[in-house]
Motif scaffolding. Structure first.
Motif, mmCIF file in Angstrom:
data_model
loop_
_atom_site.group_PDB
_atom_site.id
_atom_site.type_symbol
_atom_site.label_atom_id
_atom_site.label_comp_id
_atom_site.label_asym_id
_atom_site.label_seq_id
_atom_site.Cartn_x
_atom_site.Cartn_y
_atom_site.Cartn_z
ATOM 1 N N LEU A 134 0.526 -1.074 -17.223
ATOM 2 C CA LEU A 134 -0.537 -1.988 -17.618
ATOM 3 C C LEU A 134 -1.260 -1.424 -18.834
ATOM 4 O O LEU A 134 -1.391 -0.204 -18.988
ATOM 5 N N VAL A 135 -1.766 -2.314 -19.677
ATOM 6 C CA VAL A 135 -2.669 -1.938 -20.754
ATOM 7 C C VAL A 135 -3.999 -2.625 -20.486
ATOM 8 O O VAL A 135 -4.054 -3.841 -20.276
ATOM 9 N N LEU A 136 -5.079 -1.842 -20.471
ATOM 10 C CA LEU A 136 -6.407 -2.369 -20.198
ATOM 11 C C LEU A 136 -7.136 -2.636 -21.512
ATOM 12 O O LEU A 136 -7.107 -1.797 -22.428
ATOM 13 N N LEU A 137 -7.786 -3.784 -21.604
ATOM 14 C CA LEU A 137 -8.513 -4.157 -22.807
ATOM 15 C C LEU A 137 -9.946 -3.636 -22.761
ATOM 16 O O LEU A 137 -10.576 -3.599 -21.703
ATOM 17 N N GLU A 138 -10.449 -3.253 -23.925
ATOM 18 C CA GLU A 138 -11.812 -2.740 -24.034
ATOM 19 C C GLU A 138 -12.836 -3.849 -23.770
ATOM 20 O O GLU A 138 -12.718 -4.955 -24.298
ATOM 21 N N GLY A 139 -13.800 -3.536 -22.941
ATOM 22 C CA GLY A 139 -14.918 -4.447 -22.741
ATOM 23 C C GLY A 139 -14.702 -5.557 -21.735
ATOM 24 O O GLY A 139 -15.679 -6.106 -21.212
ATOM 25 N N SER A 140 -13.461 -5.916 -21.441
ATOM 26 C CA SER A 140 -13.224 -7.055 -20.556
ATOM 27 C C SER A 140 -12.628 -6.663 -19.211
ATOM 28 O O SER A 140 -12.734 -7.417 -18.238
ATOM 29 N N GLY A 141 -11.981 -5.523 -19.151
ATOM 30 C CA GLY A 141 -11.305 -5.128 -17.923
ATOM 31 C C GLY A 141 -9.998 -5.852 -17.702
ATOM 32 O O GLY A 141 -9.328 -5.639 -16.680
ATOM 33 N N GLN A 142 -9.619 -6.721 -18.633
ATOM 34 C CA GLN A 142 -8.364 -7.468 -18.503
ATOM 35 C C GLN A 142 -7.183 -6.509 -18.560
ATOM 36 O O GLN A 142 -7.158 -5.566 -19.345
ATOM 37 N N GLU A 143 -6.196 -6.753 -17.697
ATOM 38 C CA GLU A 143 -5.006 -5.907 -17.623
ATOM 39 C C GLU A 143 -3.784 -6.703 -18.060
ATOM 40 O O GLU A 143 -3.526 -7.792 -17.552
ATOM 41 N N ILE A 144 -3.031 -6.135 -19.022
ATOM 42 C CA ILE A 144 -1.846 -6.800 -19.549
ATOM 43 C C ILE A 144 -0.611 -6.021 -19.096
ATOM 44 O O ILE A 144 -0.467 -4.844 -19.425
ATOM 45 N N PRO A 145 0.292 -6.653 -18.333
ATOM 46 C CA PRO A 145 1.475 -5.942 -17.836
ATOM 47 C C PRO A 145 2.570 -5.827 -18.893
ATOM 48 O O PRO A 145 2.623 -6.614 -19.838
ATOM 49 N N TYR A 146 3.429 -4.839 -18.723
ATOM 50 C CA TYR A 146 4.563 -4.678 -19.630
ATOM 51 C C TYR A 146 5.731 -4.041 -18.883
ATOM 52 O O TYR A 146 5.553 -3.339 -17.891
ATOM 53 N N ASP A 147 6.926 -4.312 -19.386
ATOM 54 C CA ASP A 147 8.120 -3.567 -18.992
ATOM 55 C C ASP A 147 8.460 -2.547 -20.062
ATOM 56 O O ASP A 147 8.879 -1.429 -19.761
ATOM 57 N N VAL A 148 8.282 -2.963 -21.317
ATOM 58 C CA VAL A 148 8.469 -2.071 -22.463
ATOM 59 C C VAL A 148 7.227 -2.195 -23.337
ATOM 60 O O VAL A 148 6.766 -3.303 -23.632
ATOM 61 N N LEU A 149 6.695 -1.048 -23.744
ATOM 62 C CA LEU A 149 5.474 -1.011 -24.549
ATOM 63 C C LEU A 149 5.753 -0.306 -25.872
ATOM 64 O O LEU A 149 6.427 0.727 -25.907
ATOM 65 N N SER A 150 5.241 -0.867 -26.958
ATOM 66 C CA SER A 150 5.343 -0.206 -28.263
ATOM 67 C C SER A 150 3.962 -0.126 -28.886
ATOM 68 O O SER A 150 3.217 -1.114 -28.913
#
Length: 368
Positions: free
Chosen positions: A88-104
């Motif tokens: 997961l990647v967490l966004l600043e200020g919102s707490g939103q979590e973005i899932p990934y299988d591959v991250l660049s």
């Protein structure tokens, strides 16, 4: 559920991947791009924008438009932390979590502000590039009413280009040319060929830029700089241009990093611990051979990074990245003058600027 490719940043190392984003979509992969602005600015033309040679549209890529037109999802926000275990990647200020299988990660770099104390009024850094637009407007406001002093801290490529382009900006407006002081410490353009440093110094001094080499700046505050020897200088506008450091997101996330805090990657531009995390540009530390923080390496990483992201999603073997040989040095010192150096050829003047201008315009048009 289809596999998800997540890109942090639309910078130089992701240009080919963004241009070919539809190839991921055609294979059934989801693609998401996180960036704090809808545009990505080409840093190599930033000082030229400050000087007025270029407008904002001349030096930026419409990242959001490109992503959405090619079938991807664009998220306006800043990636704050990576959770490599939950992917997961967490966004600043919102707490939103973005899932990934591959991250660049092409998260870029920042200019350290450690030496800045108190209020940072009329203190501008070269990154983010948009800040140079604010600086340009502020300088124009001030020189319209009085003569001012502008201080540039540093003696590397960014500082000399900023100093030269400030001169161009004010000369072309024709009123109240400011006093421009370059605080470069005792080693002007250290790490660059001696002839390049000599030519840059001559051009700046001819423009009236005062190069102060009595010591390094230790502290900056609004309207004032203090050197390590205690000597103080007054300035109306200050540009700290003391080099860059990789994004703090990797250290914050507990990922393996190099000595400079950049994401530690192997020969495949892949995290040494997490084989589904890749990176390029200023935000990485290339473990086989540490690389200079120059845009040419991000550009060279483009194709390999694109191929390896696709290979990782497809379950194929990645390709090694070769940094290549020596690279071209060209600096824009304002007033359409520059310094050119490659192999045994070094010269300065208008031809040097024209070559840089041609290369930069061609590069940005190829991806706009």
């Amino acid at each position: 559920m289809k596999k998800q490719l997540l890109l942090i940043g639309g910078g130089h190392a992701h240009m080919v991947t963004l241009a070919s984003l539809n190839t991921f979509v055609a294979k059934g992969y989801g693609v998401t791009v996180i960036q704090p602005s809808e545009y990505h600015y080409y840093s190599g033309m930033g000082p030229g924008m400050l000087g007025g040679t270029y407008g904002p549209d001349d030096i930026r890529f419409a990242t959001r438009k490109q992503v959405e037109e090619k079938g991807g999802t664009f998220i306006l926000g800043k990636a704050y932390r990576i959770d490599p275990h939950k992917q997961l990647v967490l966004l600043e200020g919102s707490g939103q979590e973005i899932p990934y299988d591959v991250l660049s990660c092409n998260a870029g770099s920042y200019v350290p502000r450690d030496m800045i104390h108190g209020k940072a009024e009329d203190i501008f850094t070269a990154k983010p590039i948009e800040e140079l637009l604010v600086a340009r407007q502020r300088i124009l406001e001030l020189i319209a009413i009085r003569k001012i002093t502008i201080a540039v801290v540093g003696s590397g490529p960014s500082s000399i280009e900023i100093a030269g382009n400030i001169h161009q900006l004010c000369r072309e407006k024709g009123a109240n040319i400011p006093t421009i002081q370059l605080f470069g410490g005792r080693n002007f353009m250290s790490g660059r060929p001696g002839k390049v440093a000599d030519l840059a110094r001559k051009i700046l001094e001819r423009k009236g830029v005062e190069i102060i080499s009595s010591g390094y700046v230790q502290q900056i505050e609004s309207g004032r700089l203090v050197l390590e020897n205690g000597q103080a200088y007054q300035a109306d506008v200050i540009f700290p241009a003391v080099g860059v450091k990789p994004s703090k997101i990797f250290a914050r996330s507990g990922l393996p990093v190099g000595p400079d805090g950049g994401l530690l990657v192997d020969a495949f531009l892949r995290s040494e611990r997490y084989k589904n995390i890749f990176g390029g540009g200023d935000c990485i530390y290339f473990s086989p051979t540490p690389l200079d923080k120059v845009g040419v390496y991000a550009v060279r990483q483009n194709v390999v990074l694109y191929k390896n992201l696709m290979a990782c999603l497809d379950g194929q073997e990645p390709e090694k990245f070769s940094p290549g040989g020596s690279y071209l040095l060209i600096y824009n010192l304002g007033d359409r003058e520059g310094v050119f150096s490659k192999w045994f050829v070094t010269f300065s003047g208008r031809l040097a600027f024209r070559i840089k201008d041609l290369i930069d315009r061609r590069f940005i048009k190829s991806f706009q």
